[in-house]
Each structure stands twice: as structure tokens, then as C-alpha cells.
Motif scaffolding. Structure first.
Motif, PDB file in Angstrom:
ATOM      1  N   LEU A   4     -47.825 -48.695 -20.711  1.00 40.53           N
ATOM      2  CA  LEU A   4     -46.410 -49.605 -20.139  1.00 40.53           C
ATOM      3  C   LEU A   4     -45.123 -49.422 -19.909  1.00 40.53           C
ATOM      4  O   LEU A   4     -44.628 -48.958 -20.125  1.00 40.53           O
ATOM      5  CB  LEU A   4     -46.576 -50.492 -21.197  1.00 40.53           C
ATOM      6  N   GLY A   5     -44.810 -49.088 -19.175  1.00 39.05           N
ATOM      7  CA  GLY A   5     -44.106 -48.468 -17.847  1.00 39.05           C
ATOM      8  C   GLY A   5     -44.478 -47.724 -17.837  1.00 39.05           C
ATOM      9  O   GLY A   5     -43.747 -45.846 -18.400  1.00 39.05           O
ATOM     10  N   ALA A   6     -45.372 -47.061 -16.980  1.00 38.38           N
ATOM     11  CA  ALA A   6     -46.167 -46.304 -16.454  1.00 38.38           C
ATOM     12  C   ALA A   6     -45.546 -44.740 -15.518  1.00 38.38           C
ATOM     13  O   ALA A   6     -46.224 -43.402 -14.987  1.00 38.38           O
ATOM     14  CB  ALA A   6     -47.792 -46.517 -15.935  1.00 38.38           C
ATOM     15  N   THR A   7     -44.400 -45.758 -14.900  1.00 40.84           N
ATOM     16  CA  THR A   7     -43.961 -45.205 -13.702  1.00 40.84           C
ATOM     17  C   THR A   7     -45.059 -44.599 -12.124  1.00 40.84           C
ATOM     18  O   THR A   7     -45.854 -45.179 -11.913  1.00 40.84           O
ATOM     19  CB  THR A   7     -42.541 -43.992 -13.897  1.00 40.84           C
ATOM     20  N   ARG A   8     -45.245 -43.478 -11.786  1.00 35.46           N
ATOM     21  CA  ARG A   8     -46.451 -42.394 -11.432  1.00 35.46           C
ATOM     22  C   ARG A   8     -46.597 -41.418 -11.925  1.00 35.46           C
ATOM     23  O   ARG A   8     -46.754 -40.777 -12.837  1.00 35.46           O
ATOM     24  CB  ARG A   8     -45.877 -42.442 -10.008  1.00 35.46           C
ATOM     25  N   TRP A   9     -47.984 -41.638 -10.860  1.00 36.89           N
ATOM     26  CA  TRP A   9     -48.851 -40.048 -11.917  1.00 36.89           C
ATOM     27  C   TRP A   9     -48.030 -38.749 -12.099  1.00 36.89           C
ATOM     28  O   TRP A   9     -48.008 -37.890 -12.922  1.00 36.89           O
ATOM     29  CB  TRP A   9     -49.717 -39.974 -10.923  1.00 36.89           C
ATOM     30  N   GLU A  10     -47.007 -38.289 -10.538  1.00 29.01           N
ATOM     31  CA  GLU A  10     -46.696 -37.459 -11.002  1.00 29.01           C
ATOM     32  C   GLU A  10     -44.406 -37.537 -10.809  1.00 29.01           C
ATOM     33  O   GLU A  10     -44.751 -38.403  -9.465  1.00 29.01           O
ATOM     34  CB  GLU A  10     -46.423 -36.063  -9.991  1.00 29.01           C
ATOM     35  N   ALA A  11     -44.289 -38.405 -12.697  1.00 28.42           N
ATOM     36  CA  ALA A  11     -42.595 -38.852 -11.831  1.00 28.42           C
ATOM     37  C   ALA A  11     -41.504 -37.260 -11.058  1.00 28.42           C
ATOM     38  O   ALA A  11     -41.814 -36.206 -11.039  1.00 28.42           O
ATOM     39  CB  ALA A  11     -42.440 -39.169 -13.199  1.00 28.42           C
ATOM     40  N   ALA A  12     -40.815 -38.164 -10.981  1.00 22.60           N
ATOM     41  CA  ALA A  12     -39.053 -37.505 -10.629  1.00 22.60           C
ATOM     42  C   ALA A  12     -39.178 -36.489 -11.665  1.00 22.60           C
ATOM     43  O   ALA A  12     -39.530 -36.483 -13.006  1.00 22.60           O
ATOM     44  CB  ALA A  12     -37.950 -37.921 -10.245  1.00 22.60           C
ATOM     45  N   PRO A  13     -38.505 -35.095 -10.921  1.00 22.26           N
ATOM     46  CA  PRO A  13     -38.272 -34.086 -11.727  1.00 22.26           C
ATOM     47  C   PRO A  13     -37.577 -34.198 -13.138  1.00 22.26           C
ATOM     48  O   PRO A  13     -37.507 -33.200 -14.488  1.00 22.26           O
ATOM     49  CB  PRO A  13     -37.072 -33.148 -10.913  1.00 22.26           C
ATOM     50  N   GLU A  14     -36.641 -35.040 -13.396  1.00 20.99           N
ATOM     51  CA  GLU A  14     -36.014 -35.534 -14.626  1.00 20.99           C
ATOM     52  C   GLU A  14     -36.978 -36.777 -15.868  1.00 20.99           C
ATOM     53  O   GLU A  14     -36.235 -37.122 -16.838  1.00 20.99           O
ATOM     54  CB  GLU A  14     -34.492 -35.774 -13.883  1.00 20.99           C
ATOM     55  N   SER A  15     -37.721 -36.574 -15.210  1.00 20.47           N
ATOM     56  CA  SER A  15     -38.630 -38.218 -16.146  1.00 20.47           C
ATOM     57  C   SER A  15     -39.846 -36.858 -16.106  1.00 20.47           C
ATOM     58  O   SER A  15     -40.336 -36.171 -16.255  1.00 20.47           O
ATOM     59  CB  SER A  15     -39.180 -38.915 -15.264  1.00 20.47           C
ATOM     60  N   VAL A  16     -40.962 -38.025 -16.616  1.00 20.12           N
ATOM     61  CA  VAL A  16     -42.395 -37.630 -16.923  1.00 20.12           C
ATOM     62  C   VAL A  16     -43.851 -38.949 -16.845  1.00 20.12           C
ATOM     63  O   VAL A  16     -42.978 -39.511 -16.850  1.00 20.12           O
ATOM     64  CB  VAL A  16     -42.958 -37.395 -18.605  1.00 20.12           C
ATOM     65  N   GLY A  17     -44.690 -38.446 -15.636  1.00 23.67           N
ATOM     66  CA  GLY A  17     -45.418 -39.086 -15.279  1.00 23.67           C
ATOM     67  C   GLY A  17     -46.757 -39.445 -15.663  1.00 23.67           C
ATOM     68  O   GLY A  17     -46.689 -38.616 -16.915  1.00 23.67           O
ATOM     69  N   GLN A  18     -47.567 -39.710 -15.202  1.00 21.29           N
ATOM     70  CA  GLN A  18     -48.774 -40.281 -16.478  1.00 21.29           C
ATOM     71  C   GLN A  18     -49.937 -38.907 -16.612  1.00 21.29           C
ATOM     72  O   GLN A  18     -50.535 -38.528 -17.326  1.00 21.29           O
ATOM     73  CB  GLN A  18     -49.683 -41.340 -15.962  1.00 21.29           C
ATOM     74  N   GLY A  19     -50.387 -37.922 -15.347  1.00 13.42           N
ATOM     75  CA  GLY A  19     -49.885 -37.043 -15.048  1.00 13.42           C
ATOM     76  C   GLY A  19     -50.143 -36.151 -16.857  1.00 13.42           C
ATOM     77  O   GLY A  19     -50.618 -34.835 -17.093  1.00 13.42           O
ATOM     78  N   TRP A  20     -48.288 -35.836 -16.842  1.00 19.08           N
ATOM     79  CA  TRP A  20     -48.419 -34.902 -17.675  1.00 19.08           C
ATOM     80  C   TRP A  20     -49.179 -35.349 -19.460  1.00 19.08           C
ATOM     81  O   TRP A  20     -50.115 -34.473 -19.640  1.00 19.08           O
ATOM     82  CB  TRP A  20     -46.458 -35.521 -18.131  1.00 19.08           C
ATOM     83  N   PHE A  21     -49.383 -36.581 -19.570  1.00 19.96           N
ATOM     84  CA  PHE A  21     -50.073 -37.218 -20.842  1.00 19.96           C
ATOM     85  C   PHE A  21     -51.541 -36.973 -20.342  1.00 19.96           C
ATOM     86  O   PHE A  21     -52.169 -36.152 -21.029  1.00 19.96           O
ATOM     87  CB  PHE A  21     -50.013 -39.098 -20.756  1.00 19.96           C
ATOM     88  N   TYR A  22     -52.320 -37.385 -19.338  1.00 19.72           N
ATOM     89  CA  TYR A  22     -53.381 -36.523 -18.541  1.00 19.72           C
ATOM     90  C   TYR A  22     -53.801 -34.892 -18.961  1.00 19.72           C
ATOM     91  O   TYR A  22     -54.809 -35.019 -20.419  1.00 19.72           O
ATOM     92  CB  TYR A  22     -53.877 -37.127 -17.609  1.00 19.72           C
ATOM     93  N   ARG A  23     -52.949 -34.662 -18.757  1.00 18.35           N
ATOM     94  CA  ARG A  23     -53.359 -32.630 -18.776  1.00 18.35           C
ATOM     95  C   ARG A  23     -52.658 -32.691 -20.137  1.00 18.35           C
ATOM     96  O   ARG A  23     -53.627 -31.464 -20.945  1.00 18.35           O
ATOM     97  CB  ARG A  23     -52.502 -32.844 -17.998  1.00 18.35           C
ATOM     98  N   SER A  24     -51.826 -33.055 -20.856  1.00 18.44           N
ATOM     99  CA  SER A  24     -51.971 -32.886 -22.109  1.00 18.44           C
ATOM    100  C   SER A  24     -52.993 -32.402 -22.871  1.00 18.44           C
ATOM    101  O   SER A  24     -52.889 -32.165 -24.449  1.00 18.44           O
ATOM    102  CB  SER A  24     -50.124 -33.895 -23.066  1.00 18.44           C
ATOM    103  N   TYR A  25     -53.680 -34.663 -23.110  1.00 20.33           N
ATOM    104  CA  TYR A  25     -54.232 -34.312 -23.868  1.00 20.33           C
ATOM    105  C   TYR A  25     -56.230 -33.373 -23.244  1.00 20.33           C
ATOM    106  O   TYR A  25     -56.159 -33.304 -24.678  1.00 20.33           O
ATOM    107  CB  TYR A  25     -55.151 -35.723 -23.609  1.00 20.33           C
TER     108      TYR A  25
END
Length: 205
Positions: free
Chosen positions: A39-60
Motif C-alpha cells: 500500500l503505497g507501491a509507487t513503481r516497479w523501479e522507483a527514483a534513485p532516492e526511493s525503493v520500488g516494488q522490484g527491490w522487494f521481489y528481488r530481495s525475497y
């Protein structure tokens, strides 16, 4: 992100075994799943100063947990809508549900995220739930619905929340959006309570 210790496959499988009846399949009518709700997902790859959904997917994924379903809410309109999927790996499209609308806070509404969680998840599923919609009133309402419902709370394994309290180092980013009645000590107290409840609860910024 280096201070976060995320769940791993070994621990997930141990929890799954404990959740299932002895000698029976842990999940009914389907294989057990790993579910990510944001909830508050922004984008798959967020701006450099933020973290997108892709970070969570790859980290898990690096820790052996492959997400089977991703349900995401983002209030800020994305234009054109096709941009939502521009960075998403095509092989994940069938797992991906993106709602470009504000997360509902009225629990009587069938589209409330907690009600949706209860309708799709089983106790032996792995559920990661992130709450960061930059609206302290809405966040507190959703957290109350999630943690205060014993059935819903039992479904959550890992939890992330940007808890907006009155804390000087974060004022350049939170100014006007924090809860003036809450201090850093209240944040420690909240996350301790959530961990005692059984969640791997992380402060998210």
C-alpha cells in the motif's frame, strides 16, 4: 536497506509446516503461496532516492522466496497507465495486480486491503505487507484493521511501515505529514508490540 533482515525460505517452510495439520497438506485446494501486498507501491523501479516494488521481489528471491502474487495500491495517478507495466518483467505479469487508486480505509468496503487479504490468503501462506501511503490517519486506520483482526493478523508474516512520528531528522521529508502526538519512543513501542504479536515488523522510511 542493509539493516533489514528479511524472511528466508528455510524459516518460511518451518512456519508453513507448523501452520498445517499434522500429516496433511498445509494449504487447501491449492499450493501454498508467497504473497506481497504493498500500500503505497509507487513503481516497479522507483527514483534513485526511493525503493520500488522490484527491490522487494528481488530481495525475497535472493532469500529463496519467489512471490506468487503481488497486490499493489498507489494513489498517485500514473499516466499513461501503460507506464505501470513498462519496467515489470513480462514473466511476472500474471502474478501482478496494480490498483492505481487510494487504499480504502472503510473496513465495510469489500475492496479494503485487509478484507482482500483474508479472502485470498491461508495460514500457511507467506504474506509480506507494506504500509506506506504517506497519510498518517489512513495508515493508522489500516494498521488498526489489520492488527486488531485476529484472523487477518495471523496471516501476516512480515510487515513494513513508515510510521510518521514527530522526529527531527525526518522533518524535511515528513513535515506536515507526521502525527504531532507521537514521538520516537512511540514508534519503538509500536514495533515491539507488532513483533510480540508474531510479525517480523520493520520500520520503513
Amino acid at each position: 536497506m542493509t539493516y533489514l533482515l528479511l524472511e528466508n525460505q528455510k524459516d518460511m517452510l518451518a512456519l508453513r509446516a507448523a501452520a498445517g495439520p499434522s500429516g496433511k497438506e498445509a494449504c487447501i485446494n491449492r499450493s501454498c503461496q508467497a504473497i506481497y501486498m504493498d500500500l503505497g507501491a509507487t513503481r516497479w523501479e522507483a527514483a534513485p532516492e526511493s525503493v520500488g516494488q522490484g527491490w522487494f521481489y528481488r530481495s525475497y528471491a535472493r532469500r529463496g522466496i519467489d512471490m506468487d502474487r503481488l497486490l499493489l495500491w498507489e494513489a498517485k495517478p500514473v499516466s499513461p497507465p501503460s507506464a505501470i507495466f513498462a519496467e515489470l518483467p513480462k514473466e511476472l505479469l500474471h502474478r501482478y495486480q496494480y490498483f492505481n487508486i487510494p487504499a480504502i480505509t472503510d473496513y465495510s468496503d469489500a475492496s479494503h486491503a485487509v478484507r482482500m487479504l483474508k479472502s485470498i490468503a491461508q495460514p500457511a501462506d507467506f504474506v509480506a505487507f507494506k504500509l506506506d501511503i504517506d497519510n498518517v490517519v489512513a495508515e493508522n486506520a489500516i494498521l488498526s484493521s489489520l492488527s486488531g483482526d485476529a484472523t487477518a493478523a495471523a496471516l501476516v508474516d512480515e510487515f513494513f511501515m513508515e510510521y510518521h512520528v514527530s522526529f527531527a531528522p525526518m522533518m524535511p521529508w515528513w513535515a506536515g505529514g507526521e502525527d504531532p502526538n507521537k514521538k520516537l519512543a512511540d514508534a519503538y513501542k509500536l514495533f515491539l508490540q507488532l513483533r510480540q504479536q508474531g510479525w517480523r515488523a520493520h520500520s520503513w522510511v
